[in-house]
Design a protein around this motif. Structure first.
Motif, PDB file in Angstrom:
ATOM      1  N   ILE A   1       2.707  -8.234   7.152  1.00 53.32           N
ATOM      2  CA  ILE A   1       2.418  -8.634   5.765  1.00 53.32           C
ATOM      3  C   ILE A   1       1.187  -7.922   5.221  1.00 53.32           C
ATOM      4  N   TYR A   2       0.129  -7.826   6.050  1.00 47.71           N
ATOM      5  CA  TYR A   2      -1.095  -7.228   5.486  1.00 47.71           C
ATOM      6  C   TYR A   2      -0.967  -5.739   5.210  1.00 47.71           C
ATOM      7  N   TYR A   3      -0.003  -5.088   5.822  1.00 51.04           N
ATOM      8  CA  TYR A   3       0.233  -3.684   5.461  1.00 51.04           C
ATOM      9  C   TYR A   3       0.813  -3.613   4.035  1.00 51.04           C
ATOM     10  N   PHE A   4       1.755  -4.494   3.748  1.00 49.40           N
ATOM     11  CA  PHE A   4       2.316  -4.537   2.391  1.00 49.40           C
ATOM     12  C   PHE A   4       1.221  -4.867   1.378  1.00 49.40           C
ATOM     13  N   TYR A   5       0.499  -5.930   1.680  1.00 48.75           N
ATOM     14  CA  TYR A   5      -0.502  -6.425   0.733  1.00 48.75           C
ATOM     15  C   TYR A   5      -1.524  -5.324   0.410  1.00 48.75           C
ATOM     16  N   THR A   6      -2.006  -4.659   1.444  1.00 54.72           N
ATOM     17  CA  THR A   6      -3.022  -3.620   1.261  1.00 54.72           C
ATOM     18  C   THR A   6      -2.435  -2.408   0.536  1.00 54.72           C
ATOM     19  N   TYR A   7      -1.256  -2.040   0.930  1.00 53.08           N
ATOM     20  CA  TYR A   7      -0.597  -0.890   0.300  1.00 53.08           C
ATOM     21  C   TYR A   7      -0.550  -1.072  -1.217  1.00 53.08           C
ATOM     22  N   PHE A   8      -0.118  -2.241  -1.632  1.00 51.74           N
ATOM     23  CA  PHE A   8       0.034  -2.478  -3.081  1.00 51.74           C
ATOM     24  C   PHE A   8      -1.307  -2.463  -3.806  1.00 51.74           C
ATOM     25  N   LEU A   9      -2.361  -2.902  -3.127  1.00 53.53           N
ATOM     26  CA  LEU A   9      -3.672  -2.890  -3.778  1.00 53.53           C
ATOM     27  C   LEU A   9      -4.254  -1.482  -3.884  1.00 53.53           C
ATOM     28  N   ILE A  10      -3.894  -0.634  -2.940  1.00 55.84           N
ATOM     29  CA  ILE A  10      -4.514   0.688  -2.851  1.00 55.84           C
ATOM     30  C   ILE A  10      -3.699   1.758  -3.586  1.00 55.84           C
ATOM     31  N   GLU A  11      -2.390   1.596  -3.621  1.00 53.33           N
ATOM     32  CA  GLU A  11      -1.526   2.708  -4.057  1.00 53.33           C
ATOM     33  C   GLU A  11      -1.850   3.145  -5.487  1.00 53.33           C
ATOM     34  N   ASP A  12      -1.764   4.445  -5.691  1.00 53.92           N
ATOM     35  CA  ASP A  12      -1.917   4.949  -7.057  1.00 53.92           C
ATOM     36  C   ASP A  12      -0.790   5.926  -7.393  1.00 53.92           C
ATOM     37  N   ASN A  13       0.261   5.879  -6.574  1.00 53.31           N
ATOM     38  CA  ASN A  13       1.455   6.703  -6.798  1.00 53.31           C
ATOM     39  C   ASN A  13       1.273   8.199  -6.594  1.00 53.31           C
ATOM     40  N   LYS A  14       0.061   8.615  -6.295  1.00 51.95           N
ATOM     41  CA  LYS A  14      -0.133  10.063  -6.119  1.00 51.95           C
ATOM     42  C   LYS A  14      -0.423  10.417  -4.662  1.00 51.95           C
ATOM     43  N   GLU A  15      -1.319   9.644  -4.080  1.00 50.99           N
ATOM     44  CA  GLU A  15      -1.822  10.011  -2.759  1.00 50.99           C
ATOM     45  C   GLU A  15      -1.010   9.331  -1.658  1.00 50.99           C
ATOM     46  N   PRO A  16      -0.768  10.030  -0.559  1.00 46.44           N
ATOM     47  CA  PRO A  16      -0.159   9.352   0.594  1.00 46.44           C
ATOM     48  C   PRO A  16      -1.120   8.295   1.156  1.00 46.44           C
ATOM     49  N   ILE A  17      -0.571   7.273   1.767  1.00 48.39           N
ATOM     50  CA  ILE A  17      -1.404   6.210   2.340  1.00 48.39           C
ATOM     51  C   ILE A  17      -1.264   6.205   3.863  1.00 48.39           C
ATOM     52  N   ASN A  18      -2.412   6.255   4.523  1.00 49.50           N
ATOM     53  CA  ASN A  18      -2.436   6.269   5.991  1.00 49.50           C
ATOM     54  C   ASN A  18      -3.236   5.074   6.505  1.00 49.50           C
ATOM     55  N   PHE A  19      -2.820   4.572   7.657  1.00 58.92           N
ATOM     56  CA  PHE A  19      -3.550   3.466   8.287  1.00 58.92           C
ATOM     57  C   PHE A  19      -4.048   3.901   9.663  1.00 58.92           C
ATOM     58  N   SER A  20      -5.306   3.599   9.964  1.00 53.48           N
ATOM     59  CA  SER A  20      -5.805   3.794  11.317  1.00 53.48           C
ATOM     60  C   SER A  20      -5.920   2.421  11.979  1.00 53.48           C
ATOM     61  N   VAL A  21      -5.305   2.290  13.150  1.00 46.78           N
ATOM     62  CA  VAL A  21      -5.180   0.973  13.778  1.00 46.78           C
ATOM     63  C   VAL A  21      -5.767   0.980  15.189  1.00 46.78           C
ATOM     64  N   PRO A  22      -6.864   0.247  15.399  1.00 47.94           N
ATOM     65  CA  PRO A  22      -7.399   0.117  16.767  1.00 47.94           C
ATOM     66  C   PRO A  22      -6.338  -0.538  17.647  1.00 47.94           C
ATOM     67  N   THR A  23      -5.970   0.132  18.738  1.00 51.08           N
ATOM     68  CA  THR A  23      -4.746  -0.265  19.436  1.00 51.08           C
ATOM     69  C   THR A  23      -4.965  -0.540  20.913  1.00 51.08           C
ATOM     70  N   GLY A  24      -4.304  -1.592  21.387  1.00 53.15           N
ATOM     71  CA  GLY A  24      -4.295  -1.891  22.810  1.00 53.15           C
ATOM     72  C   GLY A  24      -2.866  -2.012  23.288  1.00 53.15           C
ATOM     73  N   ASN A  25      -2.224  -3.097  22.862  1.00 53.36           N
ATOM     74  CA  ASN A  25      -0.871  -3.389  23.300  1.00 53.36           C
ATOM     75  C   ASN A  25       0.199  -2.817  22.374  1.00 53.36           C
ATOM     76  N   PHE A  26      -0.214  -2.040  21.380  1.00 51.91           N
ATOM     77  CA  PHE A  26       0.704  -1.412  20.421  1.00 51.91           C
ATOM     78  C   PHE A  26       1.401  -2.444  19.535  1.00 51.91           C
ATOM     79  N   GLY A  27       0.804  -3.646  19.415  1.00 50.45           N
ATOM     80  CA  GLY A  27       1.437  -4.694  18.615  1.00 50.45           C
ATOM     81  C   GLY A  27       1.132  -4.545  17.141  1.00 50.45           C
ATOM     82  N   ASP A  28      -0.157  -4.434  16.833  1.00 51.19           N
ATOM     83  CA  ASP A  28      -0.565  -4.386  15.438  1.00 51.19           C
ATOM     84  C   ASP A  28      -0.015  -3.131  14.753  1.00 51.19           C
TER      85      ASP A  28
END
Ligand SMILES: *Cc1c(COP(=O)(O)O)cnc(C)c1O
Length: 459
Positions: free
Chosen positions: A231-258
Protein backbone atom coordinates in the motif's frame (compact mmCIF):
# COMPACT_ATOMS: atom_id res chain seq x y z
CA UNK A 1 -8.55 -14.78 -5.35
CA UNK A 2 -7.03 -18.26 -5.33
CA UNK A 3 -3.55 -18.99 -4.06
CA UNK A 4 -1.00 -21.69 -4.85
CA UNK A 5 2.28 -22.77 -3.27
CA UNK A 6 5.58 -22.02 -5.01
CA UNK A 7 6.29 -25.75 -4.64
CA UNK A 8 2.95 -27.03 -5.92
CA UNK A 9 1.01 -25.00 -8.43
CA UNK A 10 -1.91 -27.42 -8.80
CA UNK A 11 -3.57 -27.18 -5.37
CA UNK A 12 -5.58 -24.03 -4.67
CA UNK A 13 -5.96 -22.29 -1.35
CA UNK A 14 -8.11 -19.49 -0.02
CA UNK A 15 -6.83 -16.42 1.75
CA UNK A 16 -7.80 -17.88 5.11
CA UNK A 17 -5.37 -20.82 4.68
CA UNK A 18 -2.68 -18.53 3.35
CA UNK A 19 -2.98 -16.15 6.25
CA UNK A 20 -3.31 -18.67 9.07
CA UNK A 21 -0.70 -21.15 7.83
CA UNK A 22 1.88 -18.62 6.67
CA UNK A 23 3.97 -21.34 5.06
CA UNK A 24 2.49 -24.06 2.81
CA UNK A 25 2.64 -27.67 4.05
CA UNK A 26 5.10 -28.50 1.26
CA UNK A 27 7.52 -25.85 2.57
CA UNK A 28 6.67 -23.46 -0.27
CA UNK A 29 5.41 -19.90 -0.09
CA UNK A 30 1.88 -18.90 -1.00
CA UNK A 31 1.37 -16.68 -4.05
CA UNK A 32 -1.76 -15.66 -5.97
CA UNK A 33 -2.62 -18.01 -8.82
CA UNK A 34 -3.09 -14.97 -11.04
CA UNK A 35 -3.17 -11.23 -10.56
CA UNK A 36 -5.55 -8.62 -11.85
CA UNK A 37 -3.70 -5.64 -13.22
CA UNK A 38 -5.04 -2.13 -12.65
CA UNK A 39 -5.46 0.04 -15.72
CA UNK A 40 -4.28 3.62 -16.02
CA UNK A 41 -7.88 4.66 -15.43
CA UNK A 42 -8.15 2.62 -12.21
CA UNK A 43 -4.96 4.21 -10.95
CA UNK A 44 -6.30 7.72 -11.53
CA UNK A 45 -9.16 6.87 -9.18
CA UNK A 46 -6.71 5.89 -6.46
CA UNK A 47 -4.69 9.04 -6.77
CA UNK A 48 -6.30 11.30 -4.19
CA UNK A 49 -7.26 8.72 -1.60
CA UNK A 50 -6.13 8.88 1.99
CA UNK A 51 -3.91 6.03 3.13
CA UNK A 52 -6.68 4.06 4.84
CA UNK A 53 -9.09 4.36 1.92
CA UNK A 54 -6.39 3.28 -0.51
CA UNK A 55 -5.62 0.28 1.70
CA UNK A 56 -9.30 -0.74 1.69
CA UNK A 57 -9.46 -0.66 -2.11
CA UNK A 58 -6.24 -2.55 -2.74
CA UNK A 59 -6.48 -5.17 0.00
CA UNK A 60 -10.09 -6.16 -0.66
CA UNK A 61 -9.58 -8.32 -3.80
CA UNK A 62 -6.71 -10.22 -2.12
CA UNK A 63 -8.74 -11.49 0.82
CA UNK A 64 -11.85 -12.72 -1.02
CA UNK A 65 -14.61 -13.83 1.33
CA UNK A 66 -12.35 -13.88 4.42
CA UNK A 67 -14.36 -10.89 5.62
CA UNK A 68 -16.89 -8.46 4.19
CA UNK A 69 -15.89 -5.08 2.78
CA UNK A 70 -17.57 -3.51 5.76
CA UNK A 71 -15.55 -5.52 8.29
CA UNK A 72 -12.34 -4.91 6.38
CA UNK A 73 -13.01 -1.21 6.43
CA UNK A 74 -13.52 -1.22 10.20
CA UNK A 75 -10.38 -3.27 10.75
CA UNK A 76 -8.23 -1.02 8.59
CA UNK A 77 -9.49 2.08 10.41
CA UNK A 78 -8.77 0.46 13.76
CA UNK A 79 -5.32 -0.84 12.77
CA UNK A 80 -4.09 2.50 11.50
CA UNK A 81 -5.56 4.60 14.28
CA UNK A 82 -2.61 3.61 16.51
CA UNK A 83 -0.08 5.35 14.26
CA UNK A 84 1.28 8.77 15.15
CA UNK A 85 0.49 10.07 11.65
CA UNK A 86 -2.99 10.34 10.18
CA UNK A 87 -1.83 8.86 6.90
CA UNK A 88 0.32 6.21 8.62
CA UNK A 89 3.51 7.25 6.81
CA UNK A 90 5.23 10.53 6.15
CA UNK A 91 7.28 11.66 3.17
CA UNK A 92 10.09 14.16 3.71
CA UNK A 93 12.67 15.60 1.36
CA UNK A 94 16.30 15.02 2.32
CA UNK A 95 18.65 16.47 -0.28
CA UNK A 96 17.84 15.24 -3.75
CA UNK A 97 15.71 12.29 -2.61
CA UNK A 98 12.42 11.73 -0.89
CA UNK A 99 12.41 9.69 2.28
CA UNK A 100 9.37 7.62 3.09
CA UNK A 101 9.18 7.36 6.89
CA UNK A 102 7.53 4.08 7.81
CA UNK A 103 8.34 4.14 11.51
CA UNK A 104 5.45 6.08 13.04
CA UNK A 105 3.75 3.01 14.50
CA UNK A 106 3.87 1.63 18.06
CA UNK A 107 7.24 -0.16 17.81
CA UNK A 108 9.14 2.28 15.60
CA UNK A 109 9.75 0.16 12.49
CA UNK A 110 7.91 -0.44 9.24
CA UNK A 111 6.90 -3.89 10.46
CA UNK A 112 4.06 -2.23 12.40
CA UNK A 113 2.32 -1.26 9.17
CA UNK A 114 1.56 -4.87 8.29
CA UNK A 115 1.52 -6.34 11.77
CA UNK A 116 -1.18 -4.12 13.27
CA UNK A 117 -3.47 -5.25 10.47
CA UNK A 118 -2.56 -8.92 10.96
CA UNK A 119 -3.23 -8.68 14.71
CA UNK A 120 -6.75 -7.52 14.00
CA UNK A 121 -7.21 -10.15 11.27
CA UNK A 122 -6.36 -12.79 13.88
CA UNK A 123 -8.80 -11.33 16.38
CA UNK A 124 -11.57 -11.31 13.80
CA UNK A 125 -10.84 -14.87 12.70
CA UNK A 126 -10.57 -16.28 16.21
CA UNK A 127 -13.76 -14.60 17.39
CA UNK A 128 -15.69 -15.92 14.44
CA UNK A 129 -14.28 -19.42 14.46
CA UNK A 130 -13.98 -19.95 18.20
CA UNK A 131 -10.49 -21.36 17.73
CA UNK A 132 -7.27 -21.08 19.67
CA UNK A 133 -3.87 -20.70 18.10
CA UNK A 134 -0.19 -20.21 18.92
CA UNK A 135 1.87 -17.85 16.84
CA UNK A 136 5.55 -18.72 16.59
CA UNK A 137 7.84 -16.22 14.94
CA UNK A 138 11.55 -15.61 14.44
CA UNK A 139 12.78 -12.04 14.55
CA UNK A 140 15.92 -10.16 13.64
CA UNK A 141 14.66 -7.53 16.07
CA UNK A 142 11.72 -5.64 14.64
CA UNK A 143 9.16 -8.23 13.56
CA UNK A 144 8.97 -9.58 17.10
CA UNK A 145 8.16 -6.25 18.71
CA UNK A 146 5.63 -5.39 16.03
CA UNK A 147 3.96 -8.81 16.33
CA UNK A 148 3.86 -8.66 20.12
CA UNK A 149 2.30 -5.21 20.07
CA UNK A 150 -0.31 -6.41 17.61
CA UNK A 151 -1.18 -9.63 19.50
CA UNK A 152 -0.65 -8.82 23.20
CA UNK A 153 -3.75 -9.18 25.32
CA UNK A 154 -5.85 -10.62 22.49
CA UNK A 155 -8.06 -13.60 23.26
CA UNK A 156 -7.43 -17.20 22.12
CA UNK A 157 -3.92 -16.53 20.90
CA UNK A 158 -0.41 -16.84 22.37
CA UNK A 159 2.71 -15.51 20.75
CA UNK A 160 6.22 -17.01 21.01
CA UNK A 161 9.05 -14.89 19.64
CA UNK A 162 12.54 -16.24 18.95
CA UNK A 163 15.31 -13.66 18.72
CA UNK A 164 19.08 -14.17 18.41
CA UNK A 165 20.50 -13.63 21.90
CA UNK A 166 22.71 -10.52 22.18
CA UNK A 167 22.43 -9.77 18.49
CA UNK A 168 19.72 -7.15 18.56
CA UNK A 169 19.85 -3.69 20.07
CA UNK A 170 18.72 -3.34 23.69
CA UNK A 171 15.92 -0.98 22.67
CA UNK A 172 14.72 -3.58 20.15
CA UNK A 173 14.78 -6.20 22.91
CA UNK A 174 13.09 -3.98 25.47
CA UNK A 175 10.26 -3.24 23.08
CA UNK A 176 9.54 -6.99 23.12
CA UNK A 177 10.29 -8.00 26.66
CA UNK A 178 8.81 -5.29 28.88
CA UNK A 179 5.13 -6.07 28.36
CA UNK A 180 3.08 -7.71 31.08
CA UNK A 181 0.52 -9.60 29.03
CA UNK A 182 0.25 -13.30 29.81
CA UNK A 183 -0.03 -14.40 26.18
CA UNK A 184 3.48 -13.21 25.20
CA UNK A 185 6.64 -15.36 25.44
CA UNK A 186 10.14 -14.24 24.47
CA UNK A 187 12.91 -16.72 23.71
CA UNK A 188 16.50 -15.57 23.22
CA UNK A 189 18.16 -18.27 21.11
CA UNK A 190 21.90 -18.84 21.35
CA UNK A 191 22.45 -18.37 17.62
CA UNK A 192 21.88 -16.09 14.65
CA UNK A 193 18.65 -14.87 13.10
CA UNK A 194 19.00 -17.53 10.39
CA UNK A 195 19.13 -20.15 13.18
CA UNK A 196 15.92 -18.72 14.66
CA UNK A 197 14.28 -18.73 11.25
CA UNK A 198 15.34 -22.33 10.66
CA UNK A 199 13.97 -23.44 14.03
CA UNK A 200 10.60 -21.94 13.18
CA UNK A 201 10.65 -23.56 9.74
CA UNK A 202 11.46 -26.95 11.29
CA UNK A 203 8.55 -26.60 13.70
CA UNK A 204 6.22 -25.77 10.84
CA UNK A 205 7.33 -28.74 8.78
CA UNK A 206 6.83 -31.07 11.77
CA UNK A 207 3.13 -31.51 11.06
CA UNK A 208 2.42 -33.39 14.28
CA UNK A 209 3.88 -30.63 16.42
CA UNK A 210 2.42 -27.82 14.32
CA UNK A 211 -1.08 -29.29 14.41
CA UNK A 212 -0.88 -30.15 18.07
CA UNK A 213 -0.15 -26.59 19.13
CA UNK A 214 -2.26 -25.05 16.31
CA UNK A 215 0.74 -23.16 15.11
CA UNK A 216 0.48 -20.05 13.00
CA UNK A 217 3.16 -17.80 11.54
CA UNK A 218 3.60 -14.10 10.97
CA UNK A 219 7.11 -14.09 9.49
CA UNK A 220 7.78 -11.90 6.52
CA UNK A 221 6.83 -14.78 4.25
CA UNK A 222 3.21 -14.35 5.37
CA UNK A 223 1.43 -13.14 2.27
CA UNK A 224 -0.87 -10.87 4.28
CA UNK A 225 2.18 -8.82 5.28
CA UNK A 226 3.26 -8.43 1.68
CA UNK A 227 -0.17 -7.13 0.66
CA UNK A 228 -0.25 -4.62 3.53
CA UNK A 229 3.22 -3.36 2.66
CA UNK A 230 2.40 -2.80 -0.99
CA UNK A 231 0.00 0.00 0.00
CA UNK A 232 2.69 2.52 0.89
CA UNK A 233 4.29 2.15 -2.52
CA UNK A 234 0.99 3.20 -4.12
CA UNK A 235 0.43 5.99 -1.64
CA UNK A 236 3.92 7.44 -2.10
CA UNK A 237 3.89 7.04 -5.85
CA UNK A 238 0.74 9.13 -6.16
CA UNK A 239 2.13 11.88 -3.95
CA UNK A 240 5.42 12.08 -5.82
CA UNK A 241 4.50 11.45 -9.45
CA UNK A 242 4.62 14.31 -11.90
CA UNK A 243 4.07 12.27 -15.06
CA UNK A 244 7.50 13.10 -16.42
CA UNK A 245 10.13 11.48 -14.28
CA UNK A 246 10.54 7.75 -13.63
CA UNK A 247 10.06 6.77 -9.98
CA UNK A 248 12.56 4.53 -8.21
CA UNK A 249 12.52 3.07 -4.71
CA UNK A 250 15.54 2.10 -2.64
CA UNK A 251 14.63 -0.54 -0.07
CA UNK A 252 16.83 -1.65 2.85
CA UNK A 253 16.52 -5.40 2.49
CA UNK A 254 16.96 -8.52 4.57
CA UNK A 255 14.36 -11.16 3.87
CA UNK A 256 13.31 -9.62 0.52
CA UNK A 257 9.81 -9.03 1.94
CA UNK A 258 9.45 -5.28 1.80
CA UNK A 259 10.98 -4.96 -1.65
CA UNK A 260 8.84 -7.83 -2.92
CA UNK A 261 5.80 -5.87 -1.72
CA UNK A 262 6.92 -3.03 -3.98
CA UNK A 263 7.39 -5.46 -6.83
CA UNK A 264 3.85 -6.74 -6.22
CA UNK A 265 2.59 -3.16 -6.56
CA UNK A 266 4.42 -2.95 -9.88
CA UNK A 267 3.01 -6.30 -11.03
CA UNK A 268 -0.52 -5.10 -10.41
CA UNK A 269 0.01 -1.99 -12.46
CA UNK A 270 1.87 0.71 -10.55
CA UNK A 271 4.47 1.94 -13.07
CA UNK A 272 7.54 1.99 -10.80
CA UNK A 273 10.80 2.10 -12.74
CA UNK A 274 13.42 0.34 -10.56
CA UNK A 275 13.86 -1.05 -7.09
CA UNK A 276 17.29 -0.77 -5.53
CA UNK A 277 17.83 -3.72 -3.22
CA UNK A 278 20.02 -2.18 -0.54
CA UNK A 279 21.97 -4.56 1.71
CA UNK A 280 24.55 -4.29 4.47
CA UNK A 281 27.67 -6.46 4.34
CA UNK A 282 25.42 -9.51 4.54
CA UNK A 283 25.09 -9.08 0.83
CA UNK A 284 23.80 -12.32 -0.65
CA UNK A 285 21.08 -10.45 -2.51
CA UNK A 286 23.54 -7.87 -3.83
CA UNK A 287 25.79 -10.64 -5.15
CA UNK A 288 22.78 -12.42 -6.63
CA UNK A 289 21.42 -9.35 -8.36
CA UNK A 290 24.76 -8.08 -9.70
CA UNK A 291 26.34 -11.33 -10.87
CA UNK A 292 23.89 -14.14 -10.33
CA UNK A 293 25.69 -15.74 -7.40
CA UNK A 294 23.10 -16.53 -4.72
CA UNK A 295 25.68 -18.19 -2.46
CA UNK A 296 25.03 -18.51 1.25
CA UNK A 297 27.83 -17.29 3.48
CA UNK A 298 28.17 -16.79 7.23
CA UNK A 299 26.16 -14.00 8.78
CA UNK A 300 28.16 -11.07 10.10
CA UNK A 301 26.83 -8.92 12.95
CA UNK A 302 26.37 -5.32 11.89
CA UNK A 303 24.91 -2.04 13.16
CA UNK A 304 21.82 -2.79 11.04
CA UNK A 305 20.84 -6.06 12.74
CA UNK A 306 17.39 -6.31 11.15
CA UNK A 307 19.18 -6.99 7.89
CA UNK A 308 21.71 -9.52 9.21
CA UNK A 309 20.29 -12.31 7.12
CA UNK A 310 21.78 -14.70 4.59
CA UNK A 311 18.77 -16.69 3.52
CA UNK A 312 16.27 -14.25 2.09
CA UNK A 313 13.08 -16.31 2.45
CA UNK A 314 10.90 -14.25 0.15
CA UNK A 315 13.37 -14.62 -2.71
CA UNK A 316 11.62 -17.93 -3.42
CA UNK A 317 8.65 -15.94 -4.71
CA UNK A 318 10.86 -14.19 -7.24
CA UNK A 319 12.47 -17.50 -8.23
CA UNK A 320 8.98 -18.88 -8.85
CA UNK A 321 8.09 -15.85 -10.97
CA UNK A 322 11.32 -16.11 -12.98
CA UNK A 323 10.58 -19.75 -13.71
CA UNK A 324 7.12 -18.84 -14.98
CA UNK A 325 5.37 -20.49 -12.02
CA UNK A 326 7.04 -23.82 -12.65
CA UNK A 327 6.90 -25.56 -9.26
CA UNK A 328 9.34 -28.35 -10.20
CA UNK A 329 12.04 -25.89 -11.20
CA UNK A 330 11.44 -23.89 -8.03
CA UNK A 331 11.79 -27.05 -5.92
CA UNK A 332 15.11 -27.83 -7.66
CA UNK A 333 16.48 -24.37 -6.98
CA UNK A 334 15.40 -24.43 -3.34
CA UNK A 335 16.93 -27.88 -2.94
CA UNK A 336 20.22 -26.65 -4.34
CA UNK A 337 20.19 -23.71 -1.94
CA UNK A 338 19.40 -25.95 1.00
CA UNK A 339 21.88 -28.70 0.18
CA UNK A 340 24.76 -26.82 -1.41
CA UNK A 341 24.12 -23.28 -0.22
CA UNK A 342 24.31 -22.21 -3.85
CA UNK A 343 22.13 -21.09 -6.72
CA UNK A 344 23.71 -19.75 -9.90
CA UNK A 345 21.14 -17.55 -11.61
CA UNK A 346 21.33 -18.02 -15.38
CA UNK A 347 22.11 -15.01 -17.54
CA UNK A 348 18.63 -14.98 -19.04
CA UNK A 349 16.99 -14.88 -15.60
CA UNK A 350 19.47 -12.32 -14.33
CA UNK A 351 18.53 -10.03 -17.23
CA UNK A 352 14.90 -10.44 -16.25
CA UNK A 353 15.71 -9.57 -12.63
CA UNK A 354 17.62 -6.46 -13.68
CA UNK A 355 14.60 -5.05 -15.51
CA UNK A 356 13.07 -4.42 -12.09
CA UNK A 357 15.88 -4.72 -9.56
CA UNK A 358 19.33 -3.21 -9.13
CA UNK A 359 21.31 -3.47 -5.92
CA UNK A 360 23.93 -1.88 -3.69
CA UNK A 361 25.88 -2.92 -0.61
CA UNK A 362 26.99 -0.71 2.26
CA UNK A 363 29.72 -1.66 4.72
CA UNK A 364 29.82 -0.41 8.32
CA UNK A 365 31.92 2.67 7.62
CA UNK A 366 29.77 3.68 4.69
CA UNK A 367 26.65 3.42 6.85
CA UNK A 368 28.21 5.54 9.60
CA UNK A 369 29.45 8.17 7.17
CA UNK A 370 26.05 8.34 5.46
CA UNK A 371 24.38 9.01 8.83
CA UNK A 372 27.02 11.68 9.50
CA UNK A 373 26.79 13.38 6.11
CA UNK A 374 23.01 13.50 6.14
CA UNK A 375 23.03 14.91 9.66
CA UNK A 376 25.63 17.58 8.90
CA UNK A 377 24.13 18.65 5.59
CA UNK A 378 20.41 18.37 6.28
CA UNK A 379 20.04 18.14 10.06
CA UNK A 380 18.18 14.81 9.78
CA UNK A 381 19.00 11.63 11.66
CA UNK A 382 18.64 8.37 9.73
CA UNK A 383 18.74 5.03 11.50
CA UNK A 384 21.40 2.62 10.16
CA UNK A 385 18.91 0.65 8.02
CA UNK A 386 17.45 3.76 6.44
CA UNK A 387 20.99 5.06 5.86
CA UNK A 388 21.69 1.96 3.78
CA UNK A 389 18.68 2.79 1.62
CA UNK A 390 19.78 6.40 1.35
CA UNK A 391 23.40 5.61 0.50
CA UNK A 392 22.38 3.02 -2.09
CA UNK A 393 21.28 5.84 -4.39
CA UNK A 394 24.85 7.20 -4.33
CA UNK A 395 26.08 3.88 -5.65
CA UNK A 396 23.32 3.14 -8.12
CA UNK A 397 22.76 6.35 -9.99
CA UNK A 398 19.24 6.61 -11.34
CA UNK A 399 17.51 9.47 -13.09
CA UNK A 400 14.11 10.56 -11.87
CA UNK A 401 12.41 10.73 -8.51
CA UNK A 402 14.31 8.64 -6.03
CA UNK A 403 12.49 7.49 -2.92
CA UNK A 404 14.21 5.90 0.07
CA UNK A 405 12.30 3.70 2.49
CA UNK A 406 13.15 4.75 6.07
CA UNK A 407 12.38 1.51 7.87
CA UNK A 408 13.14 2.32 11.51
CA UNK A 409 13.25 5.24 13.92
CA UNK A 410 16.83 6.20 14.89
CA UNK A 411 16.08 5.79 18.61
CA UNK A 412 15.85 2.04 18.10
CA UNK A 413 19.59 2.01 17.42
CA UNK A 414 21.05 4.57 19.84
CA UNK A 415 24.55 3.06 19.95
CA UNK A 416 25.01 3.29 16.19
CA UNK A 417 23.70 6.86 16.14
CA UNK A 418 26.01 7.86 18.94
CA UNK A 419 28.95 6.30 17.14
CA UNK A 420 28.12 8.14 13.91
CA UNK A 421 27.24 11.63 15.15
CA UNK A 422 27.77 11.58 18.89
CA UNK A 423 24.23 12.44 19.88
CA UNK A 424 21.60 10.53 21.83
CA UNK A 425 18.68 9.46 19.66
CA UNK A 426 15.67 9.97 21.94
CA UNK A 427 12.70 7.63 22.02
CA UNK A 428 9.27 9.21 21.47
CA UNK A 429 7.93 10.22 24.92
CA UNK A 430 5.30 7.51 25.11
CA UNK A 431 7.99 4.81 24.86
CA UNK A 432 10.68 6.02 27.27
CA UNK A 433 9.16 3.87 30.04
CA UNK A 434 10.66 0.73 28.47
CA UNK A 435 14.13 1.83 29.55
CA UNK A 436 13.34 1.19 33.25
CA UNK A 437 10.82 -1.60 32.99
CA UNK A 438 11.64 -5.17 34.08
CA UNK A 439 12.35 -7.52 31.16
CA UNK A 440 10.93 -11.00 30.67
CA UNK A 441 12.69 -13.52 28.45
CA UNK A 442 14.29 -16.95 28.56
CA UNK A 443 17.64 -17.86 27.00
CA UNK A 444 17.59 -21.26 25.29
CA UNK A 445 20.17 -23.20 23.24
CA UNK A 446 19.86 -23.38 19.49
CA UNK A 447 18.17 -26.77 19.91
CA UNK A 448 14.91 -27.69 18.24
CA UNK A 449 13.73 -30.14 20.91
CA UNK A 450 14.37 -27.78 23.79
CA UNK A 451 12.45 -25.04 22.09
CA UNK A 452 9.55 -27.30 21.18
CA UNK A 453 9.37 -28.47 24.78
CA UNK A 454 9.38 -24.87 26.07
CA UNK A 455 6.52 -23.94 23.75
CA UNK A 456 4.46 -27.05 24.45
CA UNK A 457 4.65 -26.51 28.19
CA UNK A 458 3.18 -23.05 27.75
CA UNK A 459 0.32 -23.71 25.32
C1 LIG B 1 12.91 -6.11 8.75
C2 LIG B 1 13.67 -4.87 8.48
C3 LIG B 1 14.31 -4.66 7.26
C4 LIG B 1 14.33 -5.70 6.17
O1 LIG B 1 13.06 -5.95 5.64
P1 LIG B 1 12.79 -7.27 4.77
O2 LIG B 1 11.35 -7.26 4.49
O3 LIG B 1 13.23 -8.42 5.62
O4 LIG B 1 13.64 -7.14 3.56
C5 LIG B 1 14.93 -3.45 7.05
N1 LIG B 1 14.96 -2.50 8.02
C6 LIG B 1 14.37 -2.67 9.20
C7 LIG B 1 14.45 -1.60 10.23
C8 LIG B 1 13.69 -3.86 9.48
O5 LIG B 1 13.10 -4.03 10.67
Amino acid sequence: MDYISTRNSSNSFKFEDVFIKGLADDGGLFVPKSLHKYSQKDLVEFKNLEYKELAKKIINPFIGDFMSKHDLSKIIDKSYSVFRKKNVVEIVKIGDRSVLELFHGPTLAFKDVAMQLLGNFYEYYLNNENKKINIVVATSGDTGAAAIDAIKGKKNVNIFVLHPNNRISSVQRRLMTTGKEKNVFNIAVEGSFDDCQNLVKEMFTDKIFANEIKMSGVNSINWARIIAQSIYYFYTYFLIEDNKEPINFSVPTGNFGDVYAGYLAKKIGLPINKFVVATNQNDILHRAITNGAYNVENVAETISPSMDIQIASNFERLIFDLNEHNDKKTIDVMKSIKERGKYAIQKENLDKINVDFLSARMDENEILSTIKNVYEKFDKVLDPHSAIGYGAFDKVKLKGNNIVLATAHPSKFPDAIEKAINIKAELPDELTFILDEKENYDIIDNNLNKIKKYIKERT
